[in-house]
Write an enzyme that holds these catalytic residues in place. Sequence first.
Site, PDB file in Angstrom:
ATOM      1  N   HIS A  12       0.826  -1.224   0.000  1.00 36.95           N
ATOM      2  CA  HIS A  12       0.000   0.000   0.000  1.00 36.95           C
ATOM      3  C   HIS A  12       0.857   1.269   0.000  1.00 36.95           C
ATOM      4  O   HIS A  12       0.425   2.305   0.511  1.00 36.95           O
ATOM      5  CB  HIS A  12      -0.984  -0.032   1.179  1.00 36.95           C
ATOM      6  CG  HIS A  12      -0.331  -0.062   2.536  1.00 36.95           C
ATOM      7  ND1 HIS A  12      -0.889  -0.701   3.621  1.00 36.95           N
ATOM      8  CD2 HIS A  12       0.831   0.466   2.984  1.00 36.95           C
ATOM      9  CE1 HIS A  12      -0.104  -0.553   4.677  1.00 36.95           C
ATOM     10  NE2 HIS A  12       0.947   0.162   4.312  1.00 36.95           N
ATOM     11  N   HIS A  59      -1.608   4.805   9.665  1.00 40.21           N
ATOM     12  CA  HIS A  59      -0.209   5.139   9.958  1.00 40.21           C
ATOM     13  C   HIS A  59      -0.127   6.386  10.828  1.00 40.21           C
ATOM     14  O   HIS A  59       0.576   7.344  10.515  1.00 40.21           O
ATOM     15  CB  HIS A  59       0.552   5.342   8.655  1.00 40.21           C
ATOM     16  CG  HIS A  59       0.586   4.135   7.767  1.00 40.21           C
ATOM     17  ND1 HIS A  59      -0.503   3.698   7.044  1.00 40.21           N
ATOM     18  CD2 HIS A  59       1.571   3.250   7.489  1.00 40.21           C
ATOM     19  CE1 HIS A  59      -0.179   2.611   6.350  1.00 40.21           C
ATOM     20  NE2 HIS A  59       1.069   2.318   6.607  1.00 40.21           N
ATOM     21  N   HIS A 194      10.178  -3.887   3.986  1.00 39.89           N
ATOM     22  CA  HIS A 194      10.612  -2.483   3.985  1.00 39.89           C
ATOM     23  C   HIS A 194      10.820  -1.990   5.406  1.00 39.89           C
ATOM     24  O   HIS A 194      10.198  -2.458   6.339  1.00 39.89           O
ATOM     25  CB  HIS A 194       9.670  -1.559   3.213  1.00 39.89           C
ATOM     26  CG  HIS A 194       8.261  -1.391   3.720  1.00 39.89           C
ATOM     27  ND1 HIS A 194       7.369  -2.428   3.895  1.00 39.89           N
ATOM     28  CD2 HIS A 194       7.566  -0.272   4.053  1.00 39.89           C
ATOM     29  CE1 HIS A 194       6.194  -1.947   4.291  1.00 39.89           C
ATOM     30  NE2 HIS A 194       6.298  -0.644   4.413  1.00 39.89           N
ATOM     31  N   GLU A 241       4.004  -5.438   8.368  1.00 42.34           N
ATOM     32  CA  GLU A 241       2.651  -5.294   7.799  1.00 42.34           C
ATOM     33  C   GLU A 241       2.174  -6.584   7.145  1.00 42.34           C
ATOM     34  O   GLU A 241       0.967  -6.784   6.970  1.00 42.34           O
ATOM     35  CB  GLU A 241       2.639  -4.159   6.760  1.00 42.34           C
ATOM     36  CG  GLU A 241       2.799  -2.776   7.374  1.00 42.34           C
ATOM     37  CD  GLU A 241       2.918  -1.664   6.332  1.00 42.34           C
ATOM     38  OE1 GLU A 241       2.799  -0.496   6.723  1.00 42.34           O
ATOM     39  OE2 GLU A 241       3.137  -1.950   5.139  1.00 42.34           O
TER      40      GLU A 241
HETATM   41  C1  DHB Z   1       6.171   3.475   2.298  1.00 39.91           C
HETATM   42  C2  DHB Z   1       5.623   2.203   2.493  1.00 39.91           C
HETATM   43  C3  DHB Z   1       4.562   2.030   3.379  1.00 39.91           C
HETATM   44  O1  DHB Z   1       3.985   0.814   3.657  1.00 39.91           O
HETATM   45  C4  DHB Z   1       4.025   3.109   4.027  1.00 39.91           C
HETATM   46  O2  DHB Z   1       2.959   2.898   4.830  1.00 39.91           O
HETATM   47  C5  DHB Z   1       4.559   4.382   3.848  1.00 39.91           C
HETATM   48  C6  DHB Z   1       5.627   4.560   2.973  1.00 39.91           C
HETATM   49  C7  DHB Z   1       7.287   3.705   1.335  1.00 39.91           C
HETATM   50  O3  DHB Z   1       7.957   2.749   0.926  1.00 39.91           O
HETATM   51  O4  DHB Z   1       7.510   4.860   0.964  1.00 39.91           O
HETATM   52 FE    FE Z   2       2.470   1.040   5.417  1.00 39.66          FE
END
Ligand code: DHB
Ligand code: FE
Length: 288
Positions: A12, A59, A194, A241
């Site tokens: 997302h 978030h 990530h 996540e």
């Molecule tokens: C990014 C990824 C995410 O899941 C998020 O909630 C906010 C930013 C990103 O990779 O920029």
């Molecule tokens: Fe996220």
Amino acid sequence: MADVIWGLATSHVPSIGAAMDHGKTDEPYWKPLFDGYAPARKWMQDHRPDVAVVIYNDHANSVGLDLVPAFGLGTAERYPVADEGWGRRPVPPVIGSPELSAHLVRELIDDSFDIATFNQLDVDHGLTVPLSVYCPDPGDAWPCAVVPLLVNVIQYPQPTAARCYALGQALGRAIRSFPQDLRVAVFGTGGMSHQLAGARAGMINEPFDRMFLETVESDPARLTALTREDYIREAGTEGLELIMWLVMRGALGPNIRRISDGYHVPASNTAAGIALFEVMDRNGSVVG
Ligand code: DHB
Ligand code: FE
């Protein structure tokens, strides 16, 4: 009776939404990612649900850190698109399904999931970007109603992967006991690997992601055996996540068929994954 007809897992990342909003999807950076979405999008167009239950996390955009429920379910008639600091995304407001929500809250609580209820909720990129992955050109209205199901993945201690999978199984039972004939899709959002801050910011773990992408279909129990610390070590602080994909997977039941998947690095700081599963009944026939 209502049925779960398919499940979509998708990252997302906010900039995936921004790329669509600003007409950048054909640019070299983005084109491979969006090309990878094409088969899933085509199939979903041909198999439209009435309602999408979208498992996502806020978030800290509209649900502050003052109160952090492990799980929550939206019960509103409408969910405004959150302003995350650079204006609201130019997408339609999200229309709820209050009757289905009320049923799900009651069934989940009766099934020992003491879920919080959100009677008012602005929805951030965690929910709107997956809707755009499903439907890139919604016009004035999204093509289905939405029930948001929130999971705390941002503040320790987050729910375990095993608990998320069990919640998904309870969610599937609750949806299937809704007396109206509704075709329901379930979205699991976030991931893949990530980490947005700290010494490991920018980390990607492709072997882990590819294992997860495969195993979420074939052996979800193996993924529920991993601890939150395992997820954070292997997939990064935000890669946790992925436990939300397990809620979706639990709701689909044992008999599923993979329609399409994709994996692309980078999308911003994230390894972007997509996986689409059709639900079958015990005899191998398509549900819905
Ligand atoms: C990014 C990824 C995410 O899941 C998020 O909630 C906010 C930013 C990103 O990779 O920029
Ligand atoms: Fe996220």
